[in-house]
Design an enzyme around this catalytic site. Structure first.
Site, PDB file in Angstrom:
ATOM      1  N   GLU A   6     -20.027  18.168  34.122  1.00 17.15           N
ATOM      2  CA  GLU A   6     -20.117  19.206  35.529  1.00 17.15           C
ATOM      3  C   GLU A   6     -21.314  20.030  35.148  1.00 17.15           C
ATOM      4  O   GLU A   6     -22.003  20.409  36.384  1.00 17.15           O
ATOM      5  CB  GLU A   6     -18.762  20.174  35.389  1.00 17.15           C
ATOM      6  CG  GLU A   6     -17.573  19.226  35.570  1.00 17.15           C
ATOM      7  CD  GLU A   6     -16.223  20.174  35.816  1.00 17.15           C
ATOM      8  OE1 GLU A   6     -16.178  20.934  34.699  1.00 17.15           O
ATOM      9  OE2 GLU A   6     -15.460  20.148  36.884  1.00 17.15           O
TER      10      GLU A   6
ATOM     11  N   GLU B  33     -10.696  15.076  31.858  1.00 12.02           N
ATOM     12  CA  GLU B  33      -9.802  16.185  31.943  1.00 12.02           C
ATOM     13  C   GLU B  33      -8.560  15.538  32.271  1.00 12.02           C
ATOM     14  O   GLU B  33      -7.319  16.216  31.640  1.00 12.02           O
ATOM     15  CB  GLU B  33     -10.165  17.131  32.943  1.00 12.02           C
ATOM     16  CG  GLU B  33     -11.333  18.139  32.845  1.00 12.02           C
ATOM     17  CD  GLU B  33     -12.600  17.562  32.985  1.00 12.02           C
ATOM     18  OE1 GLU B  33     -12.656  16.443  33.189  1.00 12.02           O
ATOM     19  OE2 GLU B  33     -13.682  18.328  32.941  1.00 12.02           O
TER      20      GLU B  33
HETATM   21  N1  COA Z   1     -14.000  21.346  22.203  1.00 15.41           N
HETATM   22  C1  COA Z   1     -13.486  21.582  21.282  1.00 15.41           C
HETATM   23  N2  COA Z   1     -14.060  20.939  20.274  1.00 15.41           N
HETATM   24  C2  COA Z   1     -14.386  19.787  20.262  1.00 15.41           C
HETATM   25  C3  COA Z   1     -14.436  19.093  21.598  1.00 15.41           C
HETATM   26  C4  COA Z   1     -14.335  19.991  22.528  1.00 15.41           C
HETATM   27  N3  COA Z   1     -14.436  19.582  23.729  1.00 15.41           N
HETATM   28  N4  COA Z   1     -14.711  17.987  21.445  1.00 15.41           N
HETATM   29  C5  COA Z   1     -14.844  17.568  20.104  1.00 15.41           C
HETATM   30  N5  COA Z   1     -14.593  18.604  19.432  1.00 15.41           N
HETATM   31  C6  COA Z   1     -14.494  18.810  17.818  1.00 15.41           C
HETATM   32  C7  COA Z   1     -13.312  17.830  17.409  1.00 15.41           C
HETATM   33  O1  COA Z   1     -12.220  18.692  17.305  1.00 15.41           O
HETATM   34  C8  COA Z   1     -13.907  17.908  15.858  1.00 15.41           C
HETATM   35  O2  COA Z   1     -13.658  18.926  15.196  1.00 15.41           O
HETATM   36  P1  COA Z   1     -13.198  18.994  13.679  1.00 15.41           P
HETATM   37  O3  COA Z   1     -14.546  18.419  13.081  1.00 15.41           O
HETATM   38  O4  COA Z   1     -13.135  20.406  13.277  1.00 15.41           O
HETATM   39  O5  COA Z   1     -11.991  18.286  13.676  1.00 15.41           O
HETATM   40  C9  COA Z   1     -15.482  17.899  16.236  1.00 15.41           C
HETATM   41  O6  COA Z   1     -15.842  18.614  17.208  1.00 15.41           O
HETATM   42  C10 COA Z   1     -15.827  16.324  16.032  1.00 15.41           C
HETATM   43  O7  COA Z   1     -15.353  15.647  17.091  1.00 15.41           O
HETATM   44  P2  COA Z   1     -15.143  14.032  16.792  1.00 15.41           P
HETATM   45  O8  COA Z   1     -14.123  13.895  18.275  1.00 15.41           O
HETATM   46  O9  COA Z   1     -14.229  13.802  15.592  1.00 15.41           O
HETATM   47  O10 COA Z   1     -16.313  13.332  17.040  1.00 15.41           O
HETATM   48  P3  COA Z   1     -16.739  11.937  17.373  1.00 15.41           P
HETATM   49  O11 COA Z   1     -18.179  11.934  16.999  1.00 15.41           O
HETATM   50  O12 COA Z   1     -15.779  11.191  17.068  1.00 15.41           O
HETATM   51  O13 COA Z   1     -16.711  12.103  19.148  1.00 15.41           O
HETATM   52  C11 COA Z   1     -16.797  12.883  21.270  1.00 15.41           C
HETATM   53  C12 COA Z   1     -17.610  12.904  19.959  1.00 15.41           C
HETATM   54  C13 COA Z   1     -17.662  13.876  22.141  1.00 15.41           C
HETATM   55  C14 COA Z   1     -17.087  11.547  21.839  1.00 15.41           C
HETATM   56  C15 COA Z   1     -15.273  13.349  21.297  1.00 15.41           C
HETATM   57  O14 COA Z   1     -15.446  14.314  20.428  1.00 15.41           O
HETATM   58  C16 COA Z   1     -14.758  13.829  22.505  1.00 15.41           C
HETATM   59  O15 COA Z   1     -14.342  12.945  23.135  1.00 15.41           O
HETATM   60  N6  COA Z   1     -14.555  15.082  22.775  1.00 15.41           N
HETATM   61  C17 COA Z   1     -13.808  15.479  23.951  1.00 15.41           C
HETATM   62  C18 COA Z   1     -14.456  15.257  24.976  1.00 15.41           C
HETATM   63  C19 COA Z   1     -13.452  15.843  26.242  1.00 15.41           C
HETATM   64  O16 COA Z   1     -12.580  15.499  26.462  1.00 15.41           O
HETATM   65  N7  COA Z   1     -14.251  16.776  26.706  1.00 15.41           N
HETATM   66  C20 COA Z   1     -13.562  17.408  28.096  1.00 15.41           C
HETATM   67  C21 COA Z   1     -13.174  18.755  27.844  1.00 15.41           C
HETATM   68  S1  COA Z   1     -12.954  19.476  29.379  1.00 15.41           S
END
Ligand code: COA
Length: 677
Positions: free
Chosen positions: A100, A120
């Site tokens: 966004e 979301e």
């Molecule tokens: N908010 C808060 N924490 C987040 C986050 C978010 N949007 N996205 C990832 N994190 C944190 C995870 O909890 C993890 O924390 P930890 O190490 O303390 O457990 C850390 O960041 C790494 O995330 P992880 O998913 O293990 O890394 P990855 O490299 O495998 O994947 C992403 C990276 C970005 C693909 C994945 O983290 C993801 O899909 N995040 C969420 C995206 C999302 O749904 N965003 C919309 C929010 S409105």
């Protein structure tokens, strides 16, 4: 962080590990945008992420409490008001609030493999900072609906094709963004952009289809509605409506449950031991039935070399044919390219001799569930493999300590319990025997990551985490049968509770014979005082093994389940034999008893140390057993329901089971989850 490269301002988001958009990040962005005005001669601003990603989304941890200012819409408003064009330079991921933010910029340049999208709805939310309003203006209504409602992540190459990304970068993202900044860009406010014309009837039917497909995701309908509404309002009003819906939905119990699952999954994915994983290139899969072939395909897809082994040439040919059929199906569905399929075929060797496993770094057995046969195979595998090669079993319930005894160097032996169909189901239980080394378990976690599976650690126990809870649930469902409920009533009640399928429909689907064999193996050690329902045994004896035989708890005259008079007769006869007068049992009691049985077993698993944490149990049930994600999982749901209702559910389950019921201390087990939100 604000820096300058000539007449270009570079604003860097730096919040490791994934640049989640926290209050501090938002304040930093606003401050940097404000500071631009103080500097003359700036022509363009670039927003970029430090480290491995642009921005993984808003900080999900903040969504459960009142949001602190500045909020994301204010940051985006500042970008729009900024006198110079702003470019989002995207690498890694721009998801949710991150996407966004990028949509609020005037231009987007991205590396082709960067992941973009609005996840979301998959978190029980709707986009709250313009996703549903700006995206249709950029990519058209149909593509926007699809992205918003399905919560699908796409790569930036696809985003470019759709019009969401203006330029691709195949080199250094900052260098390419600077070059792009030098192409005479002008401010390009989105609110002036109209949504491209489209066929209303087609969009309406697409929306209905996407909502139906998003079954179990309560936010999907609202998100679709908001996206469609973008037509009816100017951008400013649309944004306000969207924000109001987002503010309401983020504090619903479902949204809390979804967020809890998000963090539970990540917690479960962490290797619990401090040990190095072994490097694995070649994997021998012994047994290429449906399960083994699916597992072999998982490894091939992840780039491993696979040696598929079967007992004789005929079985081997059939097994390799199964793997080939999976490859063909994925080519046909465009899930893999013909080139990827070719390299998988080159990576696959078949052999009818166990000797072929000798060069494997890991051998995994997926033969049928018989302890003696498995022990014999494991002994032979131990002799063939090098002493430091890992050995794993895919057993779904057998005693892996008893198997470890047959393995030389048993510290290298552990369980990798895949779920069926293995190439589709995400869950992978990583099971430790009492002698498994920390390195073996660490390797299991590394494999799960490479396969793209959701790992959960479990210690040895009959059925580990998932099948043990499921067995308790199914036993309770069978008590209900004897007490007076019919299979369709029980299935309907559990679907009403939120399960993807009812327990008897599941039995018919997976086949009644596996559980039958399990019960036969347990017969000698079963407590004679235990309440034992013989109905499923009698169905098996009558050849009703489920869908594969065209009959199980249901008949399948046209492929659809219908109540069976034969089953009714068997149930009635059993009730008479037990002197049970059947009574009408309402769906509330069915749900309470089944849920009470599940939670009690889950509590016992925690007390016995089979599961490390309640949240791991929830991940298993949601990923592997169709437990509704919007309830968080059995432990989360139990921790957040009225304590009296939970006690009464467990009481009912206990009464039905009788003297052998072992009650766990639910209040203690659930205490930490209760205080979490
Ligand atoms: N908010 C808060 N924490 C987040 C986050 C978010 N949007 N996205 C990832 N994190 C944190 C995870 O909890 C993890 O924390 P930890 O190490 O303390 O457990 C850390 O960041 C790494 O995330 P992880 O998913 O293990 O890394 P990855 O490299 O495998 O994947 C992403 C990276 C970005 C693909 C994945 O983290 C993801 O899909 N995040 C969420 C995206 C999302 O749904 N965003 C919309 C929010 S409105």
């Amino acid at each position: 962080m604000l820096g300058f490269r000539g007449d270009v301002a570079v604003i860097t988001i730096d919040n490791p590990p994934v640049n989640a958009g926290s209050a501090k990040v938002r304040a930093g962005l606003l401050e940097a945008l404000g500071a631009l005005g103080d500097r003359n001669g700036i022509k363009v601003a670039i927003i970029i992420g430090a480290g491995k990603t642009f921005m993984a989304g808003s900080d999900i941890r903040e969504f459960g409490a009142p949001l602190s200012d500045p909020q994301l819409p204010a940051v985006i408003a500042a970008i729009e008001a900024c006198p110079v064009p702003v470019i989002a330079a995207i690498h890694g991921a721009a998801l949710g609030g991150g996407f966004e933010l990028a949509l609020g910029c005037d231009y987007r340049i991205a590396q082709p493999g960067a992941r973009i999208g609005l996840p979301e709805v998959g978190l029980g939310l709707v986009p709250g900072a313009g996703g549903t309003q700006r995206l249709p203006r950029l990519v058209g209504m149909e593509a926007a609906l699809e992205l918003v409602v399905s919560a699908k992540r796409i790569d930036a190459q696809r985003g470019y094709d759709l019009g969401a990304i203006d330029a691709l970068s195949d080199g250094d993202i900052l260098d390419d963004a600077l070059a792009f900044a030098d192409t005479g860009l002008a401010k390009r406010p989105l609110h002036a952009m109209a949504i491209a014309p489209f066929e209303h009837a087609a969009v309406k039917s697409l929306s209905a289809k996407l909502i139906a497909k998003a079954k179990g995701r309560p936010a999907a309908e609202k998100a679709a509605h908001l996206t469609l509404q973008s037509l009816e309002h100017d951008l400013r009003d649309g944004l306000e409506i969207e924000r109001a819906v987002f503010q309401d939905i983020r504090i619903t119990p479902e949204a809390f449950a979804y967020r809890y699952q998000f963090f539970a999954e990540r917690q479960a994915s962490k290797n619990p031991f401090d040990a190095q994983a072994k490097t694995i290139a070649a994997v021998a899969v012994v047994g290429l039935g449906t399960m083994g072939a699916g597992i072999a395909y998982c490894f091939l897809r992840a780039g491993y070399k696979v040696i598929g082994i079967e007992g004789d040439q005929d079985l081997l040919d059939t097994g390799l044919g199964r793997i080939d059929a999976l490859i063909e199906k994925d080519i046909a569905a465009s899930r893999i390219t013909p080139e990827a399929a070719q390299s998988m075929r080159e990576n696959l060797l078949g052999n009818a001799s166990i000797e072929a496993a000798k060069d494997a770094d890991l051998a995994l057995e997926a033969i049928f569930e018989d302890l003696a046969v498995k022990r014999d195979l494991l002994g032979r595998l131990s002799a063939v493999l090098s002493p430091d090669a890992l050995i794993a079993t895919n057993t779904s319930y057998l005693d892996i300590d008893a198997m470890a005894e047959a393995v030389s160097h048993p510290e290298r032996f552990f369980g990798l319990h895949f779920f069926s169909p293995a190439h589709i189901m995400s869950l992978l239980e990583i099971v430790s025997s009492t002698s498994s080394s920390a390195g073996a378990i660490a390797s299991g976690f590394a494999i799960a990551r490479k396969l793209g599976k959701q790992p959960v650690f479990a210690r040895n126990s009959y059925g580990f985490i998932g099948n043990r809870i499921y067995a308790a649930y199914r036993r309770q469902a069978e008590f209900l049968l004897e007490d007076g409920a019919e299979p369709p009533e029980i299935d309907a009640a559990m679907i009403g509770f939120g399960m993807a399928l009812g327990p008897f429909a599941v039995s018919d689907l997976s086949g009644l014979d596996i559980a039958w064999r399990m019960r036969q193996a347990q017969a000698a050690s079963r407590d004679p005082k235990a309440r034992y329902v013989r109905i499923a045994d009698q169905l098996c004896e009558a050849g009703r093994l489920g869908r594969k035989t065209g009959a199980g708890f249901y008949d399948y005259p046209n492929g659809k389940p219908v109540a069976s008079p034969i089953v009714t007769e068997i149930i009635d006869a059993e009730r008479r034999a037990r002197a049970i007068t059947p009574r009408t049992i309402g769906s509330h009691e069915i749900q309470a008893r089944c849920f009470g049985a599940m939670v009690n077993e889950a509590v016992l698993l925690l007390e016995e140390g089979v599961a490390l944490r309640g949240s791991d149990i929830d991940v298993v049930l949601v990923h592997g057993y169709g437990f509704p994600r919007w309830l968080g999982g059995p432990m989360w749901h139990a921790a957040h329901m009225e304590p009296a209702a939970l006690d009464s559910a467990i009481d009912l389950a206990a009464q039905a089971e009788g003297v052998t019921f072992r009650r766990g201390d639910a209040a203690t087990a659930l205490a930490t989850l209760k205080n979490q939100n």
